[in-house]
Structure formats: structure tokens, C-alpha cells
Design an enzyme around this catalytic site. Structure first.
Site, PDB file in Angstrom:
ATOM      1  N   HIS A 101       0.834  -1.206   0.000  1.00 35.97           N
ATOM      2  CA  HIS A 101       0.000   0.000   0.000  1.00 35.97           C
ATOM      3  C   HIS A 101       0.858   1.240   0.000  1.00 35.97           C
ATOM      4  O   HIS A 101       1.962   1.254   0.541  1.00 35.97           O
ATOM      5  CB  HIS A 101      -0.942   0.022   1.214  1.00 35.97           C
ATOM      6  CG  HIS A 101      -0.225  -0.150   2.520  1.00 35.97           C
ATOM      7  ND1 HIS A 101       0.180  -1.381   2.995  1.00 35.97           N
ATOM      8  CD2 HIS A 101       0.171   0.762   3.443  1.00 35.97           C
ATOM      9  CE1 HIS A 101       0.789  -1.223   4.156  1.00 35.97           C
ATOM     10  NE2 HIS A 101       0.809   0.059   4.444  1.00 35.97           N
ATOM     11  N   HIS A 103       0.971   5.187   1.221  1.00 34.77           N
ATOM     12  CA  HIS A 103       0.385   6.186   2.129  1.00 34.77           C
ATOM     13  C   HIS A 103       0.396   7.547   1.434  1.00 34.77           C
ATOM     14  O   HIS A 103       1.405   7.912   0.823  1.00 34.77           O
ATOM     15  CB  HIS A 103       1.245   6.354   3.390  1.00 34.77           C
ATOM     16  CG  HIS A 103       1.290   5.164   4.294  1.00 34.77           C
ATOM     17  ND1 HIS A 103       0.538   5.088   5.445  1.00 34.77           N
ATOM     18  CD2 HIS A 103       2.017   4.019   4.253  1.00 34.77           C
ATOM     19  CE1 HIS A 103       0.803   3.943   6.063  1.00 34.77           C
ATOM     20  NE2 HIS A 103       1.695   3.277   5.360  1.00 34.77           N
TER      21      HIS A 103
END
Ligand code: 5GP
Ligand code: ZN
Length: 140
Positions: A101, A103
Site C-alpha cells: 500500500h 500512504h
């Protein structure tokens, strides 16, 4: 790993709740549950991979393109001074959720630099930020 144990796979599958901001073919964007600051977003490939080392280049490209679009939306929605766009690979690097992922963390001058929030954010405030960012994305 059993993908049912992966919280981000469960969010992608609609089996766990999240404040979604954008849903596209390869990538899903949603609010971080413990934001470093207002508007902290996560962008994940829908297909499970652990970190940058095992993520398909097409998924990496889709995450990066979404990061740029959402960074513009964050600026429009929140008027922040800057945006941290970063990700961590491996526990030794600070990674805590082992589904790749990115951020996106809005920052303002004088904010302390942190990678993780200390506690769960206020759900209503997170929901409001999700709505603002999604609306700003529409205005692009
Ligand atoms: P990492 O440390 O792996 O780079 O970041 C994991 C991020 O996922 C953290 O910022 C953490 O707050 C966030 N997070 C952990 N569990 C959940 C969850 O169930 N839902 C959402 N939306 N974010 C989560
Ligand atoms: Zn996963």
C-alpha cells in the site's frame, strides 16, 4: 498466507468496513483508520501482494497514477502545504500490514514528521474527510 487473514484483501472484497474514496480497475483507495493527520489515505492494489518486491509492475503503475490523482484531490480538498507519498517494505522498515500500500499523508508547515498515527481516528471526521476528498476527485 490465507488471504482471508489479510485485512486489506477483506476491505477490497467488501468483507471489512472502510471509508472508501475511490474504486478503479486495479486499485482501491480508502482512509487510514489511524491517521497521522487529517486526510491520511491508503492506496492498495486489489490483487494481494506483500510489498514492492512482489507487486506486478502494472499494479505499481496503477498505484502511482492513483497517488498523483489523489494527491491533487487532497490539495484541493484540504489545502495542505505538502503531501507525504510513501510506503514501507518489511517489518524491519516499519511495515505493519503486509499487503502492499501507498500512504498519502497531508502535511502542513511545522507538523512533526511521522509515518504512523498513535490511535484510531474519529470515525465521523474520517468519514467527512473521505467525502471531501472524493468530491475533490470528481472536480478534477
Ligand atoms: P504500514 O505500517 O504497513 O506501512 O501501514 C499500515 C497502515 O494501515 C497504518 O497506517 C494503519 O493505521 C493502517 N491500518 C491498519 N489496519 C487498518 C484497517 O483495518 N483499516 C484501515 N483503513 N487502515 C488500517
Ligand atoms: Zn491482501
Amino acid at each position: 498466507m490465507n488471504l482471508r487473514d489479510c485485512i486489506f484483501c477483506r476491505i477490497v472484497a467488501g468483507e471489512a468496513p472502510a471509508h472508501l474514496v475511490h474504486d478503479e480497475e486495479l486499485v482501491l483507495s480508502f482512509m487510514d483508520i489511524a491517521p497521522v493527520g487529517d486526510g491520511h489515505l491508503l492506496i492498495v492494489p486489489k490483487a494481494h501482494s506483500e510489498n514492492v518486491l512482489d507487486t506486478e509492475p502494472a499494479a505499481l503503475a496503477a498505484v502511482m497514477a492513483a497517488s498523483r490523482r489523489l494527491a491533487h484531490a487532497l490539495k484541493r480538498a484540504l489545502g495542505c502545504d505538502g503531501i507525504g507519498v510513501h510506503q514501507l517494505n518489511g517489518a524491519a522498515a516499519g511495515q505493519t500490514v503486509f499487503h502492499y500500500h501507498m500512504h498519502l499523508i497531508p502535511r502542513n508547515h511545522g507538523d512533526p514528521i511521522a509515518f504512523h498515527g498513535r490511535k484510531a481516528g474519529d470515525p465521523e471526521r474520517i468519514a467527512e474527510n473521505a467525502r471531501k476528498i472524493a468530491a475533490a476527485l470528481e472536480r478534477a
